[in-house]
Write an enzyme that holds these catalytic residues in place. Sequence first.
Site, PDB file in Angstrom:
ATOM      1  N   ARG A  94       0.820  -1.210   0.000  1.00 56.62           N
ATOM      2  CA  ARG A  94       0.000   0.000   0.000  1.00 56.62           C
ATOM      3  C   ARG A  94       0.861   1.270   0.000  1.00 56.62           C
ATOM      4  O   ARG A  94       0.466   2.285  -0.560  1.00 56.62           O
ATOM      5  CB  ARG A  94      -0.938   0.004   1.210  1.00 56.62           C
ATOM      6  CG  ARG A  94      -2.101  -0.946   1.005  1.00 56.62           C
ATOM      7  CD  ARG A  94      -2.992  -0.975   2.210  1.00 56.62           C
ATOM      8  NE  ARG A  94      -4.311  -1.490   1.860  1.00 56.62           N
ATOM      9  CZ  ARG A  94      -5.270  -1.709   2.739  1.00 56.62           C
ATOM     10  NH1 ARG A  94      -5.076  -1.453   4.014  1.00 56.62           N
ATOM     11  NH2 ARG A  94      -6.444  -2.161   2.345  1.00 56.62           N
ATOM     12  N   LYS A 138     -17.488 -17.000   3.815  1.00 65.23           N
ATOM     13  CA  LYS A 138     -18.932 -17.125   3.981  1.00 65.23           C
ATOM     14  C   LYS A 138     -19.741 -16.566   2.824  1.00 65.23           C
ATOM     15  O   LYS A 138     -19.399 -15.548   2.243  1.00 65.23           O
ATOM     16  CB  LYS A 138     -19.344 -16.381   5.255  1.00 65.23           C
ATOM     17  CG  LYS A 138     -18.712 -16.969   6.509  1.00 65.23           C
ATOM     18  CD  LYS A 138     -19.436 -16.517   7.750  1.00 65.23           C
ATOM     19  CE  LYS A 138     -18.717 -15.397   8.412  1.00 65.23           C
ATOM     20  NZ  LYS A 138     -19.399 -14.616   9.360  1.00 65.23           N
ATOM     21  N   GLY A 156      -9.101  -8.759   0.500  1.00 62.48           N
ATOM     22  CA  GLY A 156      -7.852  -8.728   1.264  1.00 62.48           C
ATOM     23  C   GLY A 156      -7.112 -10.046   1.260  1.00 62.48           C
ATOM     24  O   GLY A 156      -5.901 -10.097   0.996  1.00 62.48           O
ATOM     25  N   GLY A 202     -12.513  -4.405   1.774  1.00 61.50           N
ATOM     26  CA  GLY A 202     -13.918  -4.035   1.913  1.00 61.50           C
ATOM     27  C   GLY A 202     -14.383  -3.083   0.825  1.00 61.50           C
ATOM     28  O   GLY A 202     -15.487  -3.205   0.301  1.00 61.50           O
TER      29      GLY A 202
END
Length: 394
Positions: free
Chosen positions: A37, A198, A351, A374
């Site tokens: 990053r 999930k 991520g 996200g």
Amino acid sequence: MEKNTIRDVSAPGKRVLVRVDFNVPLDDAGKITDDRRIRESLPTLNTLLDNGAAVVAMSHLGRPKGKVVESLRLRPVGELLAALLGRPVDILPDCVGDLVSARVAALSPGGVALLENLRFHPEEEKNDPAFAMRLASLGDLYVNDAFGTAHRAHASTEGVAHYLPAVAGLLMEKEVRYLSRMLEAPDRPFVAVLGGKKVSDKIGVIRNLLGLANTVLIGGGMAYTFLRAKGYEIGASLLEAEKLDLAKELLEEAQKGGVQFLIPTDVVVADKVAEDARTRVVPANAIPEGMIGLDIGPATSAEYGHVIRSAGMVVWNGPMGVFELSPFAGGTRAVAEALTACRGTTIVGGGDSAAAIEQMGFAERIDHISTGGGASLEFMEGQQLPGISVLADK
Ligand code: ADP
Ligand code: MG
């Protein structure tokens, strides 16, 4: 991209307040374990500096929840930034206040300051207007290059843009360019590879991509809810029982929409989630009682690999198995490798998926690895991100 960028503004002599995403992973000793990053922010920072601007960089790090947390100070980040830029960086002890204002005012063209962790102040996450105004007072121009935080309306990502001319940085531009092309005009066949833990985390993404993709490939923990929805025995694999109806719905939706929706045909099972687990490959419609499905099997890997290699565009979100443990990393590795062999455009979001591809050494051969976990998910869901919406339109 329909937002103005640093290419559309004049930088010489200006103090430019740049929101970067320096929220890097740290180990227990506070050492930066992945500097991607920081490296990804260099094109924006160097462009501004080379054009005669002074840069005031700001970021959050971790979750200090509005208090000073010593282990979350940005000093190590600032030191690495100085090394990467090849210029001194004035690492400030706070992000607002008289001392900060004075040190920022003292910057000359080509100078760099780094504000302290924004989330040491509770006003940051509350998007407090007075706090945003104090941040805004540190610059003549605001640049948002923090795609990874663009899904949050915080003072430094949204609030501040109301008080200064606000444009996108080059990383933000690159992220938006790849992700919007995927949503608006993907090259065909467009293949979405979806995995991860999930179903419930990815419902929005699956829904949106079902309307866009030619083929959806399902893996990871979420696959077992789909297998169960088909009526198969899944042993002790991850099941979200309350999402079974939804899984059935999505399978039907895919069929109606003419989308090829593939779920695993074989899986790697074990009786425990451990590095020394003894594994077996079994058909996905007959997982033995008590066994846990922890990766897609070799037949599924081969099939998915074939689909991916011949795609015009691929987006991948979510590992195919518990890739953190070597017995269950094969499916994720196969998918990652297939992406590097694809002649179309390859995009990775999420991520853990980004970490997996980096860790496996394939990162350089992917067209775009999103820096936002996200944020990339929300973008793929088709949502407007507040940190982008607030920037000046072209
Ligand atoms: P991303 O961050 O790329 O969006 P997720 O956070 O959704 O991905 O999921 C990543 C996690 O899913 C990994 O930690 C991985 O171990 C886990 N996972 C993958 N397959 C399984 C599985 N079969 N059972 C349980 N967990 C799984
Ligand atoms: Mg994750």
